[in-house]
Design a protein around this motif. Structure first.
Motif, short mmCIF file in Angstrom:
data_model
loop_
_atom_site.label_atom_id
_atom_site.label_comp_id
_atom_site.label_asym_id
_atom_site.label_seq_id
_atom_site.Cartn_x
_atom_site.Cartn_y
_atom_site.Cartn_z
N PRO A 196 0.84 -1.21 0.00
CA PRO A 196 0.00 0.00 0.00
C PRO A 196 0.87 1.25 0.00
CG PRO A 196 0.01 -1.01 2.18
CD PRO A 196 0.72 -1.96 1.26
N ILE A 197 0.46 2.27 -0.76
CA ILE A 197 1.23 3.50 -0.85
C ILE A 197 0.28 4.69 -0.75
CG2 ILE A 197 1.14 3.43 -3.39
CD1 ILE A 197 3.92 4.78 -3.38
N TYR A 198 0.75 5.76 -0.05
CA TYR A 198 -0.09 6.92 0.23
C TYR A 198 0.71 8.20 0.02
CZ TYR A 198 -2.38 3.11 2.78
OH TYR A 198 -2.94 1.90 3.13
N TRP A 199 -0.02 9.27 -0.37
CA TRP A 199 0.60 10.58 -0.57
C TRP A 199 0.00 11.61 0.38
CZ3 TRP A 199 0.50 7.07 -4.39
CH2 TRP A 199 1.59 6.99 -5.27
N TYR A 200 0.86 12.50 0.90
CA TYR A 200 0.44 13.55 1.84
C TYR A 200 1.12 14.87 1.47
CZ TYR A 200 0.02 9.14 4.46
OH TYR A 200 -0.24 7.84 4.83
N HIS A 201 0.49 15.97 1.88
CA HIS A 201 1.13 17.27 1.72
C HIS A 201 2.02 17.61 2.90
CE1 HIS A 201 -2.35 18.09 -1.14
NE2 HIS A 201 -1.27 18.33 -1.86
N ARG A 202 1.72 17.02 4.09
CA ARG A 202 2.44 17.38 5.31
C ARG A 202 2.89 16.13 6.04
NH1 ARG A 202 -1.37 20.63 9.00
NH2 ARG A 202 -2.41 18.59 8.90
N ILE A 203 4.03 16.22 6.70
CA ILE A 203 4.56 15.07 7.42
C ILE A 203 3.66 14.69 8.60
CG2 ILE A 203 6.05 16.45 8.94
CD1 ILE A 203 8.09 14.17 8.80
N GLU A 204 2.97 15.68 9.19
CA GLU A 204 2.12 15.37 10.35
C GLU A 204 0.91 14.52 9.98
OE1 GLU A 204 1.86 19.95 9.88
OE2 GLU A 204 3.30 18.35 9.45
N ASP A 205 0.59 14.42 8.69
CA ASP A 205 -0.54 13.58 8.28
C ASP A 205 -0.15 12.11 8.12
OD1 ASP A 205 -2.33 15.72 8.19
OD2 ASP A 205 -1.77 16.25 6.15
N VAL A 206 1.13 11.82 8.12
CA VAL A 206 1.59 10.43 8.04
C VAL A 206 1.23 9.72 9.34
CG1 VAL A 206 3.59 8.91 7.79
CG2 VAL A 206 3.47 11.05 6.49
N PRO A 207 0.63 8.51 9.29
CA PRO A 207 0.24 7.80 10.52
C PRO A 207 1.43 7.54 11.44
CG PRO A 207 -0.71 6.76 8.57
CD PRO A 207 0.28 7.76 8.07
N ARG A 208 1.14 7.45 12.72
CA ARG A 208 2.18 7.12 13.70
C ARG A 208 2.53 5.64 13.56
NH1 ARG A 208 3.18 11.68 17.10
NH2 ARG A 208 4.87 10.32 17.77
N GLY A 209 3.74 5.30 13.97
CA GLY A 209 4.20 3.93 13.90
C GLY A 209 5.68 3.88 13.55
N PHE A 210 6.30 2.73 13.71
CA PHE A 210 7.71 2.56 13.40
C PHE A 210 7.95 2.99 11.95
CE2 PHE A 210 11.44 0.45 11.82
CZ PHE A 210 12.34 0.45 12.87
N SER A 211 8.83 3.96 11.77
CA SER A 211 9.05 4.52 10.43
C SER A 211 10.53 4.75 10.17
CB SER A 211 8.31 5.86 10.27
OG SER A 211 6.92 5.72 10.49
N VAL A 212 10.92 4.54 8.94
CA VAL A 212 12.24 4.96 8.47
C VAL A 212 11.99 6.12 7.51
CG1 VAL A 212 14.30 4.35 7.19
CG2 VAL A 212 13.28 2.70 8.76
N PHE A 213 12.49 7.30 7.89
CA PHE A 213 12.30 8.52 7.11
C PHE A 213 13.50 8.74 6.18
CE2 PHE A 213 9.94 9.11 11.04
CZ PHE A 213 8.74 9.65 10.61
N LEU A 214 13.22 9.06 4.93
CA LEU A 214 14.27 9.40 3.98
C LEU A 214 14.00 10.79 3.41
CD1 LEU A 214 14.55 6.08 1.92
CD2 LEU A 214 16.04 6.84 3.78
N ALA A 215 15.05 11.60 3.34
CA ALA A 215 14.93 12.94 2.75
C ALA A 215 16.16 13.17 1.88
CB ALA A 215 14.82 14.00 3.84
N HIS A 216 16.01 12.96 0.59
CA HIS A 216 17.13 13.12 -0.34
C HIS A 216 16.91 14.40 -1.14
CE1 HIS A 216 19.31 12.50 -4.18
NE2 HIS A 216 20.25 12.08 -3.35
#
Length: 439
Positions: A196-216
């Protein structure tokens, strides 16, 4: 078969599992119509900025960048496909799939080192065309035996409608994907690998949970404030109308302190010129909060420095340097990331590693071994030459090797001794930030 198809087939014929295994063992051991539209876009933003300055006075560099890059009508990132050979710049994932593969290995390595959470959210900020995420997801697919039944999902934070469409086509293929701009999840679907894949305008809209964040190459495009030390103290550098050419813009230094110059300068600052990105600080703080509360990690890759540089604000158009105040909305605007500032913003919530050079990180991740595997499997001279040239572009200190820096945020407990482990047993090393040493 095209060269890109040959490379993709070559990269897909084997697995990068060996690199993960090596890290685990080591750790356990120790004027077309489009041209006309772009010209109209440029004129529109310039007129808008001149009207605003005429009405309210000089604006901050941050406000100028925000309008030029993300204006909802004519912003550079909103209307343009700026990546690749035909765009204004090219990124590492577009140069070589090896880059994305090694970052995919890093994600899995950190998930393993953090205890193999049953939920694994891959979150990318500013995903470009989706090339990096595509290469990472291919690695995830190759490492199903490692990931097991983990609940994996993909979450993309993207403000550009143009780029989100390109990402959806790249990552979902013929899979169904739907969009609704009025919702926090403005687009969703299923990746080519079944996730499953989802798109958001803001990081705060991403659900909570174990996450690996990438910013390239994400933080370098966020709006900055520029400050100059003067005899009367710190003053903010502003954007004003050039009195000798009313249709052009120029930089000026504010006569008196601004709210930004009063609030954003560190007390121990000793440079004469400083660039501060408060929006980047807010986003890093949000990631740090999530990592501290929910577990996970973050990897930031960008042009940057560790609190040493001063004036780095620049523009790019057609792969060439471009006057930042000329043709707003038609060129990319960027400034080097001050990693020392980001580190200070995180406080004691997370453990920060880096910045280290891209050359060091990729070599620590085993890029040399990966290249040799690919070359042994490739017999086409031109494809082999392309592999070698892309490798050189990534690690050569005179090219991308030293221009880009890697910075990571980890949970505070990540580098602590595990409960029940022997006192003389070190925690698993952090892939990429320590030399790969397998015997």
């Amino acid at each position: 078969m095209t060269k890109s198809q040959q490379l993709r087939k070559l990269h897909s014929n084997d697995t990068v599992l060996s690199v993960v295994v090596m890290w685990t063992i080591w750790g356990n051991r120790s004027f077309s119509n489009s041209s006309i539209r772009r010209l109209e876009s440029n004129t529109s933003i310039l007129k808008h900025l001149i009207s605003k300055i005429t009405a309210t006075g000089p604006i901050s560099v941050a406000e100028y960048m925000r309008e030029a890059l993300t204006n909802p009508v004519s912003g550079y990132y909103v209307k343009n496909d700026m990546l690749g050979a035909g765009g204004d710049f090219i990124t590492s994932p577009e140069i070589s799939q090896i880059f994305g593969e090694l970052l995919g290995v890093w994600c899995v390595s950190e998930w393993m080192a953090a205890g193999k959470s049953s939920v694994f959210q891959l979150v990318e900020l500013g995903p470009g065309r989706g090339s990096l995420a595509s290469d990472i997801l291919r690695v995830f697919s190759q490492l199903k035996v490692v990931l097991g039944e983990t609940d994996i999902s993909v979450h993309l934070v993207e403000v550009s409608p143009k780029l989100s469409q390109l990402q959806a086509k790249c990552l979902t293929g013929d899979q169904t994907w739907t969009c609704n701009d009025d919702q926090p999840v403005y687009c969703s679907g299923t990746t080519c690998t079944g996730l499953p894949i989802y798109w958001y305008h803001r990081i705060e809209d991403v659900p909570r949970g174990f996450s690996v964040f990438l910013a390239h190459e994400f933080f370098d495009a966020l709006p900055i404030h520029k400050f100059q030390r003067t005899e009367n103290g710190w003053r903010e550098v502003m954007v004003d109308i050039d009195p000798e050419s009313p249709e052009k813009l120029r930089f000026v230094v504010s006569h008196s302190p601004t709210l930004a110059s009063s609030m954003l300068i560190q007390k121990d600052e000793n440079r004469q010129h400083v660039e501060v990105c408060p929006e980047g600080g807010v986003i890093v703080q949000k990631m740090a909060n999530r990592i501290a509360d929910d577990g996970g990690a973050a990897l930031i890759v960008d042009y940057g420095h560790d609190g040493t540089k001063t004036d780095t604000f620049r523009g790019f158009k057609g792969h060439q340097l471009h006057n930042v105040l000329e043709a707003p909305g038609m060129a990319d605007l960027t400034a080097d990331v001050d990693f020392s500032y980001l580190r200070k913003i995180t406080g004691n919530q997370v453990t920060c590693l880096g910045p280290i050079t891209q050359r060091s990180f990729l070599k620590n991740m085993g890029i040399d071994s990966r290249l040799q595997v690919l070359l042994r499997s490739c017999h086409d001279p031109s494809t082999r030459a392309q592999l070698i040239n892309s490798y050189d572009m990534l690690i050569n200190p005179e090219k991308m090797g030293h221009r880009f820096q890697f910075f990571s945020m980890l949970s505070r407990g990540r580098l602590a001794q595990r409960k029940g482990m022997q006192q003389d047993t070190a925690p698993l090393p952090v892939a990429g930030f320590a030399e790969l040493n397998v015997q």
